[in-house]
Design an enzyme around this catalytic site. Sequence first.
Site, PDB file in Angstrom:
ATOM      1  N   ARG A   3       1.169  -1.588  -0.139  1.00 48.10           N
ATOM      2  CA  ARG A   3      -0.202   0.132   0.099  1.00 48.10           C
ATOM      3  C   ARG A   3       1.044   1.305   0.044  1.00 48.10           C
ATOM      4  O   ARG A   3       1.794   1.634   0.389  1.00 48.10           O
ATOM      5  CB  ARG A   3      -0.620   0.145   1.566  1.00 48.10           C
ATOM      6  CG  ARG A   3      -2.062  -1.470   1.106  1.00 48.10           C
ATOM      7  CD  ARG A   3      -2.924  -0.924   2.078  1.00 48.10           C
ATOM      8  NE  ARG A   3      -3.664  -2.009   2.428  1.00 48.10           N
ATOM      9  CZ  ARG A   3      -4.661  -2.691   3.134  1.00 48.10           C
ATOM     10  NH1 ARG A   3      -4.920  -1.873   4.401  1.00 48.10           N
ATOM     11  NH2 ARG A   3      -5.375  -3.758   3.211  1.00 48.10           N
TER      12      ARG A   3
ATOM     13  N   SER B 224     -10.524  -6.372  10.096  1.00 46.40           N
ATOM     14  CA  SER B 224     -12.389  -5.271   9.514  1.00 46.40           C
ATOM     15  C   SER B 224     -12.573  -6.442   8.810  1.00 46.40           C
ATOM     16  O   SER B 224     -11.907  -7.117   8.006  1.00 46.40           O
ATOM     17  CB  SER B 224     -11.584  -4.092   8.494  1.00 46.40           C
ATOM     18  OG  SER B 224     -11.103  -2.870   9.613  1.00 46.40           O
TER      19      SER B 224
ATOM     20  N   GLU C 178      -7.039  -0.798  15.879  1.00 50.25           N
ATOM     21  CA  GLU C 178      -7.353  -1.585  15.045  1.00 50.25           C
ATOM     22  C   GLU C 178      -6.115  -3.303  14.565  1.00 50.25           C
ATOM     23  O   GLU C 178      -5.554  -2.515  14.287  1.00 50.25           O
ATOM     24  CB  GLU C 178      -7.501  -0.867  13.907  1.00 50.25           C
ATOM     25  CG  GLU C 178      -8.600  -1.681  12.338  1.00 50.25           C
ATOM     26  CD  GLU C 178      -8.253  -1.554  11.050  1.00 50.25           C
ATOM     27  OE1 GLU C 178      -8.190  -2.435   9.575  1.00 50.25           O
ATOM     28  OE2 GLU C 178      -7.607  -0.104  10.622  1.00 50.25           O
TER      29      GLU C 178
ATOM     30  N   ARG D  92       0.376  -6.467  12.619  1.00 50.70           N
ATOM     31  CA  ARG D  92      -0.004  -6.074  14.313  1.00 50.70           C
ATOM     32  C   ARG D  92      -0.247  -6.648  15.003  1.00 50.70           C
ATOM     33  O   ARG D  92       0.310  -5.980  16.484  1.00 50.70           O
ATOM     34  CB  ARG D  92      -1.080  -4.935  13.495  1.00 50.70           C
ATOM     35  CG  ARG D  92      -0.914  -3.550  12.702  1.00 50.70           C
ATOM     36  CD  ARG D  92      -2.031  -2.941  12.218  1.00 50.70           C
ATOM     37  NE  ARG D  92      -1.860  -2.041  11.890  1.00 50.70           N
ATOM     38  CZ  ARG D  92      -2.629  -0.769  11.576  1.00 50.70           C
ATOM     39  NH1 ARG D  92      -3.890  -0.987  12.027  1.00 50.70           N
ATOM     40  NH2 ARG D  92      -2.649   0.030  11.166  1.00 50.70           N
TER      41      ARG D  92
END
Length: 425
Positions: A260, A350, A347, A389
């Site tokens: 990304r 998702s 986060e 993460r």
Amino acid sequence: MHDIRAIRENPAAFDAGLAKRGLEPQAAELVALDEKRRALITEVQAGLARRNEASKAIGAAKAAKDDATAAALMAEVAGLKERLPALEAEEKEAGEALEARLASLPNLPYDDVPQGADEDDNALMATVGEPTALAFAAKEHDAIGPALGLDFETGAMLSGARFTLVRGAAAKLHRALGQFMLDTLEAHGYEQTIPPLLVRDEAVFGTGQLPKFAEDLFRTTDGRWLIPTAEVSLTNIVREQILAEEELPLRFTALTACFRSEAGAAGRDTRGFIRQHQFEKVEMVSITTPEQSEAEHERMTRCAEGILTALGLPFRRMKLCTGDMGFTAARTYDLEVWLPGQGRYREISSCSTCGDFQARRMNARCRPAGEKATRFVHTLNGSGLAVGRTLVAVLENYQQEDGSVAIPEALMPYLHGLNRLEPAN
């Protein structure tokens, strides 16, 4: 992609859904574009029919030695042959304009999605586990990680900002986490895959990254795109297909690198391992019938939650508001893990249900047994989990005062019984 017929039939509901997204009404303009396109289609079809009819009549007029009628018909056919290509081009242009407008609009949120502007308006659904309390001052992962193999300096030297070289103990932990996630999801019925990391325009359009979010992606010199998530490859497995409903749901998972540009994240998480240009993630994708998708969304989210629970990481489930939800989602649950070093939840997953929004872009359908008619499938996607993460969460929640990091019991078999990561001297 939206269904223009549904917009025509209930423009008020469509505009109400857009309003929840903070967008102006669009239905009247879309219906007008569609009416123009349909009028042109009708005109083209009538012209073609008249051309064929007149062409046949020419022969009859000539056979009857009616030269005047034959000449008039020939002139009419010549005029139609000259006019029709322009009409057909106009029809194509109108169709493409409508498709472009429909493709630019986000999915409509489900009724239970809270309306809001940003993450501050998300709704707390549940909290699992108490935030980790340490007997010493908690450190952030970028202070713990370098002694364990998170080499930020070399990563930046090799590739620039937002790249990290992971080595030694950290690399072992990273790989253990990815394999643990895959094994857990396979036990829940997800088929393991190794999908392509480079995809064509059609694939990225199908899952909604194109055309609107091209700047968030990396493109190769031959026109392919590096996937921002395995959702792109996995969801497109069913593009341009008609599936038998009895074989649904289909469930796929993959551990892949993701790429990304983070074009919209300037200044955010510039330190550490949270937001990288290249990272690994375990993805879940489900392809279902419309009737199955609601239960599948809950099931998928529970699968991700189960991984966090097995790792002993405190987390909470949030329902995203309309302003924080992704372009293709009709509803999204975010799982946020507790990070003691930061003293807040961040986060880590998702899980979104997209209804038939992506299926329309991919032309992915299903057919009930014994029926001729087809309908669009529903698609869902979720992180199970973002590996980097999760590594950050393990480092911060299992940190010890001496700089070592305890290993969650669930990961010990993947690390040959190792129960602690020791910092390098």
